[in-house]
Scaffold this motif. Structure first.
Motif, PDB file in Angstrom:
ATOM      1  N   ALA A 308      -1.069  -9.734 -10.340  1.00 23.91           N
ATOM      2  CA  ALA A 308       0.556  -9.719 -10.429  1.00 23.91           C
ATOM      3  C   ALA A 308       0.857 -10.270  -8.522  1.00 23.91           C
ATOM      4  N   PHE A 309       2.348 -10.375  -8.900  1.00 24.13           N
ATOM      5  CA  PHE A 309       2.434 -10.278  -7.671  1.00 24.13           C
ATOM      6  C   PHE A 309       4.099  -9.556  -7.736  1.00 24.13           C
ATOM      7  N   ALA A 310       4.771  -9.310  -6.640  1.00 27.49           N
ATOM      8  CA  ALA A 310       6.184  -8.484  -6.259  1.00 27.49           C
ATOM      9  C   ALA A 310       6.897  -8.567  -5.231  1.00 27.49           C
ATOM     10  N   ALA A 311       7.903  -7.778  -5.335  1.00 27.39           N
ATOM     11  CA  ALA A 311       9.143  -8.959  -4.586  1.00 27.39           C
ATOM     12  C   ALA A 311       9.863  -7.606  -4.068  1.00 27.39           C
ATOM     13  N   GLY A 312       9.617  -7.445  -2.929  1.00 28.21           N
ATOM     14  CA  GLY A 312      10.292  -5.854  -2.353  1.00 28.21           C
ATOM     15  C   GLY A 312      10.087  -6.464  -0.664  1.00 28.21           C
ATOM     16  N   THR A 313      10.433  -5.687   0.706  1.00 27.27           N
ATOM     17  CA  THR A 313      10.047  -6.141   1.589  1.00 27.27           C
ATOM     18  C   THR A 313       9.405  -7.192   2.484  1.00 27.27           C
ATOM     19  N   ASN A 314       8.212  -7.531   2.009  1.00 25.05           N
ATOM     20  CA  ASN A 314       7.472  -8.276   1.707  1.00 25.05           C
ATOM     21  C   ASN A 314       7.301  -9.080   0.283  1.00 25.05           C
ATOM     22  N   VAL A 315       6.769 -10.509   0.059  1.00 28.07           N
ATOM     23  CA  VAL A 315       5.670 -10.139  -0.681  1.00 28.07           C
ATOM     24  C   VAL A 315       4.363 -10.181  -1.169  1.00 28.07           C
ATOM     25  N   TYR A 316       4.097  -9.742  -2.261  1.00 22.27           N
ATOM     26  CA  TYR A 316       2.169  -8.668  -2.627  1.00 22.27           C
ATOM     27  C   TYR A 316       1.745  -9.400  -3.469  1.00 22.27           C
ATOM     28  N   LYS A 317       0.472  -8.890  -3.169  1.00 24.38           N
ATOM     29  CA  LYS A 317      -0.381  -9.855  -4.545  1.00 24.38           C
ATOM     30  C   LYS A 317      -1.369  -8.432  -5.165  1.00 24.38           C
ATOM     31  N   MET A 318      -1.509  -8.592  -6.481  1.00 26.09           N
ATOM     32  CA  MET A 318      -2.027  -7.498  -7.307  1.00 26.09           C
ATOM     33  C   MET A 318      -3.662  -8.590  -7.534  1.00 26.09           C
ATOM     34  N   THR A 319      -4.626  -8.056  -7.097  1.00 25.76           N
ATOM     35  CA  THR A 319      -5.957  -8.730  -7.616  1.00 25.76           C
ATOM     36  C   THR A 319      -7.028  -7.085  -7.925  1.00 25.76           C
ATOM     37  N   ASN A 320      -8.356  -7.723  -8.641  1.00 27.69           N
ATOM     38  CA  ASN A 320      -9.214  -6.307  -8.740  1.00 27.69           C
ATOM     39  C   ASN A 320      -9.709  -7.015  -7.398  1.00 27.69           C
ATOM     40  N   GLY A 321     -10.010  -5.429  -7.104  1.00 26.35           N
ATOM     41  CA  GLY A 321     -10.838  -5.569  -5.670  1.00 26.35           C
ATOM     42  C   GLY A 321      -9.806  -5.158  -4.551  1.00 26.35           C
ATOM     43  N   ASN A 322     -10.283  -5.126  -3.279  1.00 24.00           N
ATOM     44  CA  ASN A 322      -9.616  -5.094  -2.056  1.00 24.00           C
ATOM     45  C   ASN A 322      -9.395  -6.433  -1.405  1.00 24.00           C
ATOM     46  N   LEU A 323      -7.771  -6.554  -0.478  1.00 25.53           N
ATOM     47  CA  LEU A 323      -7.600  -7.873  -0.338  1.00 25.53           C
ATOM     48  C   LEU A 323      -7.288  -7.215   0.636  1.00 25.53           C
ATOM     49  N   GLY A 324      -7.590  -6.297   1.576  1.00 19.12           N
ATOM     50  CA  GLY A 324      -6.825  -6.320   2.494  1.00 19.12           C
ATOM     51  C   GLY A 324      -5.697  -5.168   3.589  1.00 19.12           C
ATOM     52  N   ILE A 325      -5.227  -6.681   4.350  1.00 14.92           N
ATOM     53  CA  ILE A 325      -3.775  -5.738   5.086  1.00 14.92           C
ATOM     54  C   ILE A 325      -2.855  -4.509   4.160  1.00 14.92           C
ATOM     55  N   LYS A 326      -2.479  -3.664   4.860  1.00 16.42           N
ATOM     56  CA  LYS A 326      -1.775  -2.570   3.795  1.00 16.42           C
ATOM     57  C   LYS A 326      -0.152  -2.844   4.497  1.00 16.42           C
ATOM     58  N   GLU A 327       1.174  -2.909   4.097  1.00 12.88           N
ATOM     59  CA  GLU A 327       1.869  -2.346   5.173  1.00 12.88           C
ATOM     60  C   GLU A 327       2.227  -1.683   5.288  1.00 12.88           C
ATOM     61  N   SER A 328       3.051  -1.205   6.682  1.00 12.18           N
ATOM     62  CA  SER A 328       2.818   0.652   7.192  1.00 12.18           C
ATOM     63  C   SER A 328       4.117   0.908   6.089  1.00 12.18           C
ATOM     64  N   PHE A 329       4.236   2.125   5.515  1.00 10.45           N
ATOM     65  CA  PHE A 329       5.110   2.536   4.171  1.00 10.45           C
ATOM     66  C   PHE A 329       5.897   3.008   4.889  1.00 10.45           C
ATOM     67  N   LYS A 330       5.975   4.395   6.556  1.00 10.46           N
ATOM     68  CA  LYS A 330       7.080   4.512   6.716  1.00 10.46           C
ATOM     69  C   LYS A 330       8.266   3.456   7.126  1.00 10.46           C
ATOM     70  N   GLU A 331       7.576   2.665   7.721  1.00 14.46           N
ATOM     71  CA  GLU A 331       8.608   1.243   7.753  1.00 14.46           C
ATOM     72  C   GLU A 331       9.550   0.425   6.860  1.00 14.46           C
ATOM     73  N   SER A 332       9.412   1.138   5.533  1.00 10.33           N
ATOM     74  CA  SER A 332      10.348   0.292   4.849  1.00 10.33           C
ATOM     75  C   SER A 332      11.679   1.312   4.595  1.00 10.33           C
ATOM     76  N   LEU A 333      11.236   2.651   4.583  1.00  6.76           N
ATOM     77  CA  LEU A 333      11.943   3.449   4.782  1.00  6.76           C
ATOM     78  C   LEU A 333      13.730   3.887   5.077  1.00  6.76           C
ATOM     79  N   GLU A 334      13.527   3.118   6.098  1.00  5.06           N
ATOM     80  CA  GLU A 334      14.828   3.371   6.668  1.00  5.06           C
ATOM     81  C   GLU A 334      15.600   1.796   6.978  1.00  5.06           C
ATOM     82  N   ARG A 335      15.390   0.932   5.488  1.00  4.26           N
ATOM     83  CA  ARG A 335      16.314   0.194   5.460  1.00  4.26           C
ATOM     84  C   ARG A 335      17.324   0.477   4.414  1.00  4.26           C
ATOM     85  N   LYS A 336      18.416   0.968   5.020  1.00  6.48           N
ATOM     86  CA  LYS A 336      19.998   1.353   4.012  1.00  6.48           C
ATOM     87  C   LYS A 336      21.040   1.257   4.639  1.00  6.48           C
TER      88      LYS A 336
END
Length: 418
Positions: A308-336
């Motif tokens: 699967a893919f997703a759209a948000g602050t960035n573009v994301y990809k979902m697979t089985n297993g670990n693909l690595g880099i994670k976005e800082s979650f707190k950063e995304s809370l200030e966008r308003k």
């Protein structure tokens, strides 16, 4: 938007699958805004649409690399969604009175100019079959559907004001049977047609004013998962039906402004919204776990049950297993949207200073201190970034009030006193 997982077979081994979301470093983070949509024809070929100061990106290798595509004449527009019939013919919806078509896979885009009346915005798109295209809008009203049965060469405009105030999402099982969702005078609404949009039947209503049924996902054409965006003191919700829309149930979500929804089975899936990243459930929405990944989510798009893919602050990809880099979650809370009420307490005038970061739309609803809706007191279409001042008559009794400010950046509540 194609979200049907046809022939979705859940083998017992998949229940133990370790699904993992990762973030692409390119396309780059969308600053104060987000990517509103992502669409894939197969595991490799896909597109992402950036919202504010719109841009389109294409990948031919499952997101390993992306190429930005130029949409001529689309300066400072908000790109809402993107959808393709095949590898050549695709469509791009905006929130700025413009709708585009490509016949060369996105290498060039032309404005569609043969729709009458012309839609103010296209908030949802769905290509079905080999030549049928549906679109809907607008989240800020009015409500309408556009339809083409010849790959976008000619279009029909369908006035939906008798059924809804605003439409956000549209999805069809085949050329005739489809669903559209949004808002009416009683709250979030889902409508169904069995004759290609000629007539519609209301099959769900939330009965909470100013709620929206924002996104829909279909699993094997019978299981429907939807997000309900609400306003405090109400919470956002997962709305689901396991019998094709005959019966519905809701499950509370941890945040009010939920929008994206995507499930791999009746019990396992994710949701998120303007203020959140991926929240995961393994029990059909009874409980939710913050994954700490992602931000400002609007779309989750399944290619198959393992990708699967997703759209948000960035573009994301979902697979089985670990693909690595994670976005800082707190950063995304200030966008308003940045808003000042001057002065507060108010007197006979409500003065608002609003700072827009790109083309936008704004609706301001007034509530009493108990959360009861009074009326919408402001609606505006913003063409360019910058500051704008509003001075509104405020002939209401002394007391405490809440402003529900809804824009393309999300929703927020502001307390005021008179």
């Amino acid at each position: 938007m194609k979200k049907n997982l046809l022939g979705f077979i859940l083998l017992s081994s998949l229940f133990q699958a370790q699904y993992s979301w990762s973030v692409f470093s390119y396309p780059p983070s969308n600053g104060a805004g987000r990517y509103d949509d992502v669409f894939f024809l197969n595991e490799n070929l896909g597109w992402a649409a950036k919202g504010g100061n719109g841009a389109v990106f294409k990948t031919t290798n499952g997101g390993t690399t992306w190429t930005q595509q130029v949409v001529n004449g689309a300066t400072n527009q908000y790109f809402r969604n993107i959808e393709f019939l095949n590898e050549n013919i695709g469509f791009l919806g905006t929130l700025n009175n413009n709708f585009y078509k490509t016949t060369d896979g996105g290498a060039s885009w032309q404005k569609v100019d043969n729709i009458s009346p012309y839609p103010e915005a296209i908030c949802g798109l769905d290509c079905v079959g080999t030549s049928t295209v549906y679109g809907c809008g607008a989240w800020f009203s009015p409500a309408y559907i556009i339809k083409s049965t010849d790959s976008g060469n000619t279009w029909q405009y369908i006035d939906m004001s008798a059924y809804a105030n605003a439409l956000v999402e549209i999805t069809f099982i085949n050329e005739n049977v489809g669903f559209v969702s949004g808002n009416d005078e009683n709250g979030g609404v889902v409508l169904k047609t069995i004759n290609g949009g000629t007539t519609w039947t209301k099959i769900y209503n939330s009965n909470i004013q100013n709620e929206y049924v924002w996104k829909m996902q279909f699993l094997d054409n019978n299981k429907i998962f939807c997000s309900i965006e609400s306003e405090a003191p109400h919470t956002g919700k997962l709305l689901k039906s396991l019998d094709g829309g005959f019966t519905w149930e809701t499950k509370d979500f941890p945040d009010t402004y939920v929008q994206a929804v995507g499930f791999t089975s009746e019990t396992h899936g994710w949701m998120g919204g303007h203020n959140t990243g991926f929240y995961e459930t393994n029990d059909g929405g009874n409980t939710w776990t913050d994954t700490g990944i992602g931000g400002s989510l609007n779309r989750i798009f399944f290619v198959n049950n393992n990708l699967a893919f997703a759209a948000g602050t960035n573009v994301y990809k979902m697979t089985n297993g670990n693909l690595g880099i994670k976005e800082s979650f707190k950063e995304s809370l200030e966008r308003k949207l940045k808003i000042e009420v001057v002065p507060n307490p108010v007197k006979d005038k409500l003065n608002l200073n609003v700072y827009f970061t790109h083309s936008d739309h704004i609706i301001v609803g007034l509530y009493d201190a108990s959360g009861n809706f009074i009326k919408n007191i402001l609606k505006d279409n913003i063409r360019n970034e910058g500051a704008k001042k509003y001075s509104l008559d405020f002939d209401y009794p002394k007391g405490n009030y809440l402003l529900d400010v809804h824009s393309n950046l999300g929703r927020q509540s502001i307390k005021i006193i008179k």
